[in-house]
Design an enzyme around this catalytic site. Structure first.
Site, PDB file in Angstrom:
ATOM      1  CB  SER A 129      -0.925   0.020   1.223  1.00  0.00           C
ATOM      2  OG  SER A 129      -1.686   1.210   1.246  1.00  0.00           O
ATOM      3  CE  LYS A 183      -2.755  -2.777  -0.419  1.00  0.00           C
ATOM      4  NZ  LYS A 183      -3.825  -2.673  -1.393  1.00  0.00           N
TER       5      LYS A 183
END
Length: 482
Positions: A129, A183
């Protein structure tokens, strides 16, 4: 050129920036892209003069790597990943490592870990990310998969990850699809955060009728306090940008939101595990509703816009809105952690919730000030059942609750949709209620389907059935053989 430390396949924006990041930290990188033109452009462009080698075939890429070979895939999730794995397996030797750094679904990663292991290789599924900027200068990396491969890539990943207080935003998450699951939850929280911020903007713009130049400094000021976060920061930046005519660009952007699926996956997993991720799923549905632009325009001509005008002190309303946004953001993270805790039980993962907060403190989209408080909460109590049971968050919710309630009421009175803030408040009111109307629900289920119920005056685990109509008999659904 000497053999490369790692190979990377897929030279879109994220792939290119990760390669440059690795190069910055002294690693030799070999790259391959399906389109050799893109490889050539990269090698002769931003990668020029660096120890980065371009290859026009997978065979050449594999031959250029140190053993055990480490190959990272930064390609579109789904079938393309499976196809690339199939092409790589015959070219690799026992002990080599394939790493998927895309936004793959955790169930696909579970499957790939097993299938790649059957060929004598290792597979890692790493959530990444931070977008373009994070990939270039330090992302949050959430590795999972075959734990035997982690020591081989740990140094590289922790070197290129964002660093906060001298600690890398990259720690081992767990086996199988754990990395991609975390995630996914990160992205679900991201959906919630973005929707909450959008609702705060909408209330100020359409409810309080504040001009954009007055809203921008509000977000800039909020970013100096408890709401300090990447998303608040970029919101202030966005509101400062003017179009060519000198007017705020934000007012020119069509109000239909896109999505790539990770928020939806989070909602699906929550339903499968029975976790009430009401805020996050509402944020997903808000995007779906925004896509119905033409229908919404027609509905507005039928029903008309809200006719209530704000009457009151805008400064007090903005203070209430600050508290509502802060409280609802806490709920967003609390729900995300609830889902991860349940998933850990379901999939036998040993997740370190403090380390997850550590990984999210830098580089990633949802980085925010109170992630430090989340880390501290789990350091103090590793078996904390819910963030809402931690002293810091208890005090934060208690202090912000009045303004949170007033904000939701204000939105209802003005006819403005605040789905995520409302869902967060409703969840909290339900979570802190010792008694809910589910007793009526259970009575209804027993009435029409003989589904039985438990009694408050009997031990848990004992089930009863009532012949409510006098015509149903004594058989309960739990006695049926299906």
């Amino acid at each position: 050129m000497q053999q490369a430390d790692i190979g990377l396949i897929g030279l879109a924006v994220m792939g290119q920036n990760l390669v440059l990041n690795m190069s910055d930290h002294g690693y030799r990188v070999a790259v391959y892209n399906r389109s050799s033109t893109k490889t050539d452009q990269f090698i002769n462009g931003s990668a020029a003069g660096r120890e980065i080698s371009g290859h026009d075939s997978l065979e050449s890429l594999v031959a250029s790597l140190k053993s055990p070979r480490k190959i990272m895939l930064m390609i579109r999730a789904g079938e393309p990943v499976d196809q690339m794995i199939e092409q790589l397996i015959p070219l690799l030797d026992k002990g080599d490592i394939i790493i998927d750094g895309g936004n793959s679904r955790f169930t696909d990663t579970n499957r790939r870990v097993k299938s790649v292991a059957a060929s004598g290789l290792h597979f890692l599924g790493c959530g990444i990310s931070g977008g373009e900027e994070g990939a270039r200068h330090g992302p949050s990396i959430m590795p999972g998969g075959d734990v035997a491969a982690w020591p081989q890539v740990r140094e590289i990943f922790q070197a290129i990850a964002a660093q906060v207080d001298g600690q890398p935003c990259c720690q081992w998450v767990g086996e199988g699809g754990a990395g991609h699951y975390v995630k996914m939850v990160h992205n679900g929280i991201e959906y919630g955060d973005m929707q909450l911020i959008s609702e705060a903007y909408h209330l100020m713009r359409s409810g309080l009728e504040l001009p954009v130049p007055e809203i921008q400094p509000v977000f800039a000021e909020w970013n100096k306090g408890v709401l300090d976060s990447y998303l608040i920061e970029i919101t202030a930046d966005i509101l400062s940008v003017q179009d060519e005519d000198g007017k705020p660009l934000i007012d020119k952007i069509l109000d239909t939101a896109g999505q790539k699926g990770t928020g939806k996956w989070t909602g699906i997993s929550a339903l499968e595990l029975g976790m009430p991720l009401t805020l996050i799923t509402e944020a997903v549905f808000a995007r779906c509703l925004s896509a119905l632009k033409e229908q919404r325009l027609r509905a507005e001509t039928i029903y008309g816009p809200p006719d209530t005008v704000f009457q009151g002190d805008p400064k007090k309303a903005v203070r209430d809105l600050h508290d509502a946004l802060y409280a609802a953001k806490i709920i967003s993270y609390a729900q995300g952690y609830m889902l991860m805790q349940e998933a850990a039980k379901e999939y036998n993962w040993n997740l370190s919730y403090g380390d997850i907060a550590l990984m999210w403190r830098g580089g990633c989209i949802i980085r925010s000030r109170f992630l430090d408080n989340i880390k501290q909460a789990f350091e103090q109590n590793a078996s904390l059942e819910n963030l809402l049971m931690d002293d810091f968050f208890i005090q934060a919710i208690q202090e912000t609750l009045p303004g949170w309630r007033r904000t939701v009421i204000r939105g209802i009175e003005l006819g403005l949709p605040l789905p995520a803030m409302n869902a967060a408040l409703t969840f909290f009111e339900g979570y802190r209620s010792g008694r809910l109307p589910a007793n009526m629900l259970q009575a209804q289920r027993d009435y029409f389907g003989a589904h039985t119920y438990e009694r408050v005056d009997q031990p848990r685990g004992q089930f009863f059935h009532t012949d409510w109509s006098g015509q149903g008999g004594s058989a309960a659904s739990t006695t049926y053989d299906v």
